[in-house]
Design a protein around this motif. Structure first.
Motif, PDB file in Angstrom:
ATOM      1  N   ILE A 193       0.855  -1.240  -0.085  1.00  0.00           N
ATOM      2  CA  ILE A 193      -0.028   0.038  -0.087  1.00  0.00           C
ATOM      3  C   ILE A 193       0.861   1.222   0.032  1.00  0.00           C
ATOM      4  O   ILE A 193       1.458   1.539   0.892  1.00  0.00           O
ATOM      5  N   LYS A 196       0.382   3.793  -5.555  1.00  0.00           N
ATOM      6  CA  LYS A 196      -0.183   2.327  -6.117  1.00  0.00           C
ATOM      7  C   LYS A 196      -0.539   1.443  -4.901  1.00  0.00           C
ATOM      8  O   LYS A 196       0.166   1.470  -3.776  1.00  0.00           O
ATOM      9  N   TRP A 197      -1.535   0.670  -5.171  1.00  0.00           N
ATOM     10  CA  TRP A 197      -1.857  -0.519  -4.207  1.00  0.00           C
ATOM     11  C   TRP A 197      -1.776  -1.705  -5.185  1.00  0.00           C
ATOM     12  O   TRP A 197      -2.364  -1.780  -6.198  1.00  0.00           O
ATOM     13  N   ILE A 240      -4.364  -3.687  -7.276  1.00  0.00           N
ATOM     14  CA  ILE A 240      -5.474  -3.925  -6.450  1.00  0.00           C
ATOM     15  C   ILE A 240      -6.656  -3.062  -6.648  1.00  0.00           C
ATOM     16  O   ILE A 240      -6.420  -1.838  -7.129  1.00  0.00           O
ATOM     17  N   ASP A 241      -7.942  -3.671  -6.951  1.00  0.00           N
ATOM     18  CA  ASP A 241      -9.306  -2.830  -7.167  1.00  0.00           C
ATOM     19  C   ASP A 241      -9.649  -2.116  -5.893  1.00  0.00           C
ATOM     20  O   ASP A 241     -10.268  -2.895  -5.214  1.00  0.00           O
ATOM     21  N   LYS A 242      -9.458  -0.785  -5.807  1.00  0.00           N
ATOM     22  CA  LYS A 242      -9.804  -0.439  -4.414  1.00  0.00           C
ATOM     23  C   LYS A 242     -11.255  -0.163  -4.132  1.00  0.00           C
ATOM     24  O   LYS A 242     -11.903  -0.105  -2.984  1.00  0.00           O
ATOM     25  N   HIS A 243     -12.143  -0.598  -5.332  1.00  0.00           N
ATOM     26  CA  HIS A 243     -13.598  -0.265  -5.014  1.00  0.00           C
ATOM     27  C   HIS A 243     -14.026  -1.517  -4.115  1.00  0.00           C
ATOM     28  O   HIS A 243     -15.065  -1.421  -3.248  1.00  0.00           O
ATOM     29  N   ASP A 244     -13.546  -2.876  -4.122  1.00  0.00           N
ATOM     30  CA  ASP A 244     -13.877  -3.853  -3.418  1.00  0.00           C
ATOM     31  C   ASP A 244     -12.416  -4.477  -2.875  1.00  0.00           C
ATOM     32  O   ASP A 244     -12.745  -5.740  -2.164  1.00  0.00           O
ATOM     33  N   PHE A 245     -11.434  -3.857  -2.833  1.00  0.00           N
ATOM     34  CA  PHE A 245     -10.189  -4.692  -2.356  1.00  0.00           C
ATOM     35  C   PHE A 245      -9.965  -5.949  -3.029  1.00  0.00           C
ATOM     36  O   PHE A 245      -9.808  -6.851  -1.953  1.00  0.00           O
ATOM     37  N   MET A 277      -7.266   2.812   7.158  1.00  0.00           N
ATOM     38  CA  MET A 277      -7.465   1.506   6.545  1.00  0.00           C
ATOM     39  C   MET A 277      -8.557   0.762   7.220  1.00  0.00           C
ATOM     40  O   MET A 277      -9.368   0.009   6.719  1.00  0.00           O
ATOM     41  N   TYR A 294     -12.027   1.961   5.952  1.00  0.00           N
ATOM     42  CA  TYR A 294     -11.940   1.313   4.607  1.00  0.00           C
ATOM     43  C   TYR A 294     -12.569  -0.164   4.743  1.00  0.00           C
ATOM     44  O   TYR A 294     -13.454  -0.390   4.164  1.00  0.00           O
TER      45      TYR A 294
END
Length: 324
Positions: free
Chosen positions: A42, A46-47, A59-64, A92, A95
């Motif tokens: 993290i 970028k993730w 990583i798709d931040k919308h649904d991890f 976090m 989130y």
């Protein structure tokens, strides 16, 4: 069926390198026969999921979630190994709570409170938890050295209010050096806490939830070769960390009770490591870490091993607590 565990590491603060080390130790020791493990870095820009060949996948931040070999992978639990923001200050935690994904550290309110040294000490004061005399500054405030010294005395510590691993901390012996120390602290945070020097034995106390119970680990005495327990002392071998601490039975009883009480008062979960300094038999709270270092050399893992809890057992317990 094995659960998917994301180990998050890195972060946005000066502590990111230490966090990467902690996260990789968790990845090494957490039981791969029981869990599918995924390292997730993290960073501000970028993730990414990082595989064993160091290949990064966003990583798709919308649904991890992450797409691996054309298949969407989601996670049953997140092991939080981020020191500092955004893993230790509640960001976090909030989130993952919104996404309804369990995570191993404390909840968002407790994380935000403990990460803010000034707020934490103010809340606990009403419960009788003792701390050093302190003076607060925000960036832009007028600096009155005379008032500061009158309140906290000399020597004193000038600290960034929201920072870890001793970044932004200076021990000040003379009033003339306060301004420079304040400038150093402001490089880490726009809020400062200046605390009076407490001349006594320093100890670190790990408290965890283990097998469903609040457990105080063996206490560590901190003996720094430097002027205080700074970054070099913590991470570059310039200190002795003696477990169990060379303290009296009364001191041990008192600090054990206070550390457990704080954990329960704040309705904590996961790991905490609290720092205290003894004045006589009375422990004075310095700070609380809610994602402490997890390398093999770190204090909390050392304490766990003294208690007969291996790294594998320690990390598995954290995951099992939130999946149960």
């Amino acid at each position: 069926m094995k659960k998917n565990i994301a180990i998050i590491m890195g972060g946005y603060s000066s502590e990111y390198e230490i966090s990467l080390k902690s996260g990789n130790v968790v990845y090494q020791y957490l039981n791969k026969d029981k869990f599918n493990l995924y390292r997730v870095h993290i960073f501000n820009n970028k993730w990414v999921y990082v595989d064993d060949e160091q290949i990064e996948t966003p990583i798709d931040k919308h649904d991890f979630s992450v797409i691996l070999n054309g298949v969407k992978t989601t996670f049953d639990c997140v092991f939080n190994a981020i020191h500092g923001t955004p893993g230790e200050d509640g960001l976090m935690q909030s989130y993952f709570e919104l996404l309804e994904i369990p995570q191993t550290s404390c909840s968002f309110y407790q994380a935000a409170l403990t990460f803010n040294k000034r707020d934490l000490l103010s809340v606990l004061k009403s419960y009788g938890i003792k701390s050093a005399p302190s003076y607060y500054l925000n960036k832009g405030d007028n600096i009155n050295e005379n008032k500061i010294v009158e309140k906290v005395g000399l020597p004193c510590f000038v600290k960034a209010n929201k920072s870890g691993s001793s970044f932004g901390i200076t021990k000040v012996y003379e009033k003339v050096h306060l301004k420079d120390a304040i400038d150093i602290a402001y490089k880490e945070d726009d809020e400062i806490i200046i605390e009076g020097f407490l001349d006594g034995t320093e100890v670190s106390v790990g408290v965890i939830k283990y097998e469903g119970k609040t457990t105080v680990l063996p206490i560590t005495e901190i003996v720094s070769e430097n002027d205080f327990f700074d970054y070099e002392a913590k991470y570059e071998g310039k200190s002795q960390e003696i477990t169990p601490a060379r303290i009296t039975s009364k001191q041990k009883e008192n600090v054990t009770n206070v550390a457990a009480s704080i954990y329960n008062i704040l309705k904590m979960k996961g790991y905490t490591r609290s720092e205290f300094i003894f004045i006589g038999d009375t422990p004075y709270l310095i700070e609380i870490n809610t994602t402490p270092g997890l390398t093999t050399e770190s204090i909390l893992p050392q304490q766990a091993q003294k208690a007969g809890i291996s790294l594998s057992m320690l990390f598995e317990s954290a995951v099992s607590e939130v999946l149960s």
